[in-house]
Design an enzyme around this catalytic site. Structure first.
Site, PDB file in Angstrom:
ATOM      1  N   ASP A  32      58.993 -93.310 -38.111  1.00 33.67           N
ATOM      2  CA  ASP A  32      58.449 -93.256 -39.461  1.00 33.67           C
ATOM      3  C   ASP A  32      57.345 -92.218 -39.581  1.00 33.67           C
ATOM      4  O   ASP A  32      56.880 -91.672 -38.589  1.00 33.67           O
ATOM      5  CB  ASP A  32      57.879 -94.629 -39.833  1.00 33.67           C
ATOM      6  CG  ASP A  32      58.955 -95.530 -40.405  1.00 33.67           C
ATOM      7  OD1 ASP A  32      60.054 -95.031 -40.662  1.00 33.67           O
ATOM      8  OD2 ASP A  32      58.674 -96.726 -40.587  1.00 33.67           O
ATOM      9  N   LYS A  54      59.601 -91.191 -44.781  1.00 29.92           N
ATOM     10  CA  LYS A  54      59.961 -91.023 -46.205  1.00 29.92           C
ATOM     11  C   LYS A  54      58.784 -90.500 -47.008  1.00 29.92           C
ATOM     12  O   LYS A  54      57.745 -91.127 -47.066  1.00 29.92           O
ATOM     13  CB  LYS A  54      60.389 -92.371 -46.788  1.00 29.92           C
ATOM     14  CG  LYS A  54      61.608 -92.920 -46.112  1.00 29.92           C
ATOM     15  CD  LYS A  54      61.725 -94.425 -46.334  1.00 29.92           C
ATOM     16  CE  LYS A  54      62.250 -95.077 -45.078  1.00 29.92           C
ATOM     17  NZ  LYS A  54      61.768 -96.404 -44.832  1.00 29.92           N
ATOM     18  N   MET A 165      48.886-100.196 -49.289  1.00 37.00           N
ATOM     19  CA  MET A 165      49.442 -99.282 -50.301  1.00 37.00           C
ATOM     20  C   MET A 165      48.777 -99.498 -51.662  1.00 37.00           C
ATOM     21  O   MET A 165      49.436 -99.411 -52.699  1.00 37.00           O
ATOM     22  CB  MET A 165      50.967 -99.474 -50.406  1.00 37.00           C
ATOM     23  CG  MET A 165      51.695 -99.089 -49.137  1.00 37.00           C
ATOM     24  SD  MET A 165      53.427 -99.550 -49.131  1.00 37.00           S
ATOM     25  CE  MET A 165      53.350-101.265 -48.697  1.00 37.00           C
TER      26      MET A 165
END
Ligand SMILES: C[S@@+](CC[C@H](N)C(=O)[O-])C[C@H]1O[C@@H](n2cnc3c(N)ncnc32)[C@H](O)[C@@H]1O
Length: 246
Positions: A32, A54, A165
């Site tokens: 990741d 991503k 987040m």
């Protein structure tokens, strides 16, 4: 064997012994975006590395490629690793990937990691529970697939709230928490890039975040609760790097 491995928050010393053993014998590693260079350096130098990190806007496309890649390499190699930051089952789609791999008949093992949700506050000396101060904690995302969570009522009542987040929408989240009954004077902390050489800690109140007065940069863990006000981190022998109080 396909291993779903947690890389911890960044400091390689915070890898589990099992994660390190698996990385050292890996043939292929799919990793990741948030994996630190120091953890990457622990991987078998002969392993094939595949970046499936991503960027915003390409999450769905990249995610679709991951299971076919794991199946392809899993059929050809002994040790295939899906490496995720923190813990593979905490806001990392580890559960979904495990389900898909089991459906496909793969042999899979999960190697839990230390989640940034726990490591970031603890490294800053912020306990998640503390007798007579906090009896509960919750980990929530500030930005899920469906956008910003609208109803924060349930989280307004949790003693220690840990938000991942949550940097982008911090003012709106803080305002919603206050509207749902959380005390605007409550101490909060943002811990950016926890456990890395670039770690930075920002301390303020929930009300200051709601008023847009608090600058913070992703990736960061946001902790709201009276435990932040215990200020144990400020008395620890190693002073917090870049600590900033508003
Ligand atoms: C997609 S989630 C992955 C969480 C990960 N599975 C975990 O358990 O830590 C990414 C978020 O985790 C948090 N995060 C991950 N690593 C971090 C670190 N070293 N310092 C601060 N926050 C971190 C940030 O909130 C970031 O936006």
């Amino acid at each position: 064997m396909i291993y779903l491995v947690g890389a911890g928050p960044g400091d390689p010393d915070l890898l589990t012994v099992k994660a390190l053993r698996v990385l050292e014998k890996a043939d292929v590693v799919l990793c990741d975006r948030l994996i630190s260079a120091e953890v990457m350096a622990c991987i078998n130098p002969r392993a094939t590395l595949i970046d499936v990190g991503k960027e915003e806007g390409q999450q769905c496309e990249k995610q679709r490629q991951i299971i076919p890649l794991l199946l392809y390499y899993g059929a050809r190699h002994e040790t295939v690793v899906r490496l995720k930051s923190g813990d593979p089952m905490v806001f990392a789609r580890g559960g979904e990937e495990l389900a898909d791999l089991l459906d496909a008949g793969c042999e899979v093992e999960v190697v839990p990691g230390i989640s940034s949700a726990l490591a970031a506050p603890e490294l800053a000396g912020i306990p998640l529970t503390y007798r007579e101060v906090a009896r509960s904690f919750a980990i929530v995302t500030g930005h899920g697939r469906d956008g910003l969570l609208q109803d924060w009522t349930a989280y307004a009542r949790i003693d220690t709230l840990i938000i991942l987040m949550g940097v982008k929408h911090r003012a709106e989240i803080a305002a919603r928490l206050i509207a749902a009954g959380r005390n605007a004077g409550q101490p909060i902390a943002f811990i950016e890039r926890a456990s890395t050489p670039n770690e930075r800690r920002v301390y303020a109140t929930l009300g200051q975040v709601a008023e847009g007065m608090v600058e913070a940069e992703a990736p960061a863990v946001w902790i709201a609760g009276e435990v932040v006000g215990l200020s144990l981190g400020l008395s620890m022998t190693k002073p917090p790097s870049g600590a900033q109080r508003i």
